[in-house]
Write an enzyme that holds these catalytic residues in place. Sequence first.
Site, PDB file in Angstrom:
ATOM      1  N   ASP A   1      -4.698  22.198   8.192  1.00  0.00           N
ATOM      2  CA  ASP A   1      -5.007  21.143   7.225  1.00  0.00           C
ATOM      3  C   ASP A   1      -5.704  21.669   5.976  1.00  0.00           C
ATOM      4  OD1 ASP A   1      -5.115  18.446   6.361  1.00  0.00           O
ATOM      5  OD2 ASP A   1      -5.418  17.800   8.431  1.00  0.00           O
TER       6      ASP A   1
ATOM      7  N   ASN B   1       0.858  -1.179   0.000  1.00  0.00           N
ATOM      8  CA  ASN B   1       0.000   0.000   0.000  1.00  0.00           C
ATOM      9  C   ASN B   1       0.896   1.232   0.000  1.00  0.00           C
ATOM     10  OD1 ASN B   1      -2.794   1.332   0.496  1.00  0.00           O
ATOM     11  ND2 ASN B   1      -1.457   2.267   2.026  1.00  0.00           N
TER      12      ASN B   1
END
Length: 487
Positions: free
Chosen positions: A288, A174
Site C-alpha cells: 500500500d 459518490n
Amino acid sequence: MVFQDLREFISYLEQTNQLVRISTAVDRDLEITEIADRIMKGPADRNKAILFENVEGFPIPVAINLFGSESRMAAGLNVNTLDDLNHKLTHLIDLKVPKGLRSVLARGADILTALKSVGLKPKMVRSAPCQEVVITKNPSLDILPVLKCWPKDAGRFITLMQVITRDPVTKIRNVGMYRLQVLGPDRLAMHWQEHKGGAEHERKAQEEGITQIPAAVVLGGDPASMWAASAPMPPDLDEYLLAGWLRGKPVEFVNCVSQPLEVPANAEIVIEGYVDLTEYADEGPFGDHTGYYTPKGSFPVFRVTAITHRENSIYPATVVGIPPMEDVYMGKATERLFLPLIKLFLPEVVDYHMPPAGVFHNLVLVKIKKKYPGHARKVMFAIWGMGLLMLSKAIVVLDDWVDVHNLYEVAWQTLGNVDWERDILVVHGAVDQLDHASSKQSYGAKIGIDATAKTNEDGYSASWPEVVQMSPEIKSLVDKKWKDLGL
C-alpha cells in the site's frame, strides 16, 4: 488546456516530452511495477508518464505514472501550478472571514451553491466512446491487463479507478478510489475503508435491508475526473461536479447498459455490476501507499454484470508503495485545493503541508497567525474535526513566518521551540484504517505539537529569544556587490 479524455491527455504529455512509450515486451506481474518505481524515484528529468505498448498476453496498452509530477498533475486539472488550485477555489467562494457559527455554516453552503451555479453540471449523451464494445454475456475481467504490483500481494488489483455508487437513501452519487482485488473472471473484492463514502453506502444499505448496491468501476476518462475520485469531498457534493468546475466544462455521461447508473461517456473501460452485501471475501495483503503491506481483511464482493470499452482501449494504472510515488502529486493537488476550505473555518491558518514521507495522514504541518495562549491547541482540535483530516496522526503548529514546505526549517523550529512536557498534546481517536501501529483497528493515539514561539501568557517565564538575522542594509549592500565578488 481542457482534455476530453485520457488519450488527449496522453497526446499532450507526448507532445510536451512528458511521456515515454515502451514497446519492449513486459509482464503485468511485478515487472511493470519495478520499471515504474525506478522512474518515479529517479531523476526529475527522467520522471515521465509511461505507456507500455506491449504487455505480454494482452492487446491493451497500460498507462502509468500519468500524474507523477507537479506539471503533469497541474495540466490534468487545467491549471499552471498546483498552487493555482488554492487561488482558483478562493476566488470562486469569495473567501471572507466568517463571524459566528451560523455565518461559518452559511459560507460552507455557499461552496456547494457556487459550484452548482457555474453551469457545469454533468450532462447526458445517448451514445458514448466507452460503449463502442459492449459485453453483457459472460463478461470476463480476464480481458484486462490488471497488475500484480508487489511480490506478496494476494493477487492482481485494479488501482486507478473511479468507483461510482449512489446513496441507498438519498440517491446522491459518490465517486471513490477504492482498490479492487480480482477474485475471479466476474468477481472483485471492494476495498472501501470504513471512513470512505462507499462504506457509508454499505452501512446505510444494511440498515435499509438492501443487499445489492449498483456500482460501476470506471477506468480512464478525462484526467480531472480520474483525480476527483481521490478527493475527500463532502458527502453531498458530486465529485464530477468538482471535475467539471476544474475543466471549465461539464463531464458527459451515458447510462450504463446493465445497472441504473450513469458513467463518464469518454472513459476507456467501464466494469458494471453490483456490490453483493450477502457475500464477503478475504482481500489482501496489498503493498500500500504506506510503504507496508496492508494485511488481509474482509470486504464485500463486487459482481460483474457487464464490461464496456472503447475500441483500442487503454488501461490506466498506478502503483503505490514506499514514497515518493505517483500518488504524492495526487495528494498534493488535494492539499492545495482544500486550503481555502480550511481557511473558511480556521481563518488563522496561513498554510499547511502534508509531506510525502508522512503518506498524507501521518503528518500535517500548519502555520498560523497566533493571537492568544492555547491558540495552537485550538487549531489542532479543529483540524481533527475536519472530514478525513480527523485521521491525522501528528499535527505540528508553527508560527506564520515559518515555511511549512521547507522541512529543514520546520525541523529547526519544532525541535528548538518545544518543551516536550508543556507543548505536547496526546489524544485518542480515529486513525486511518491502514495504520498498522495503532493498538486497535482505526482507533489509536494522535499527537499535537505546539512549535510556536511562547510568551508569558503561555506560561513561559523567560524572554523568548530573537531569531538571528542580518540587517536589511547589509543584505542590500551585498546584493549590489554580489556580481563583482566572483562567487
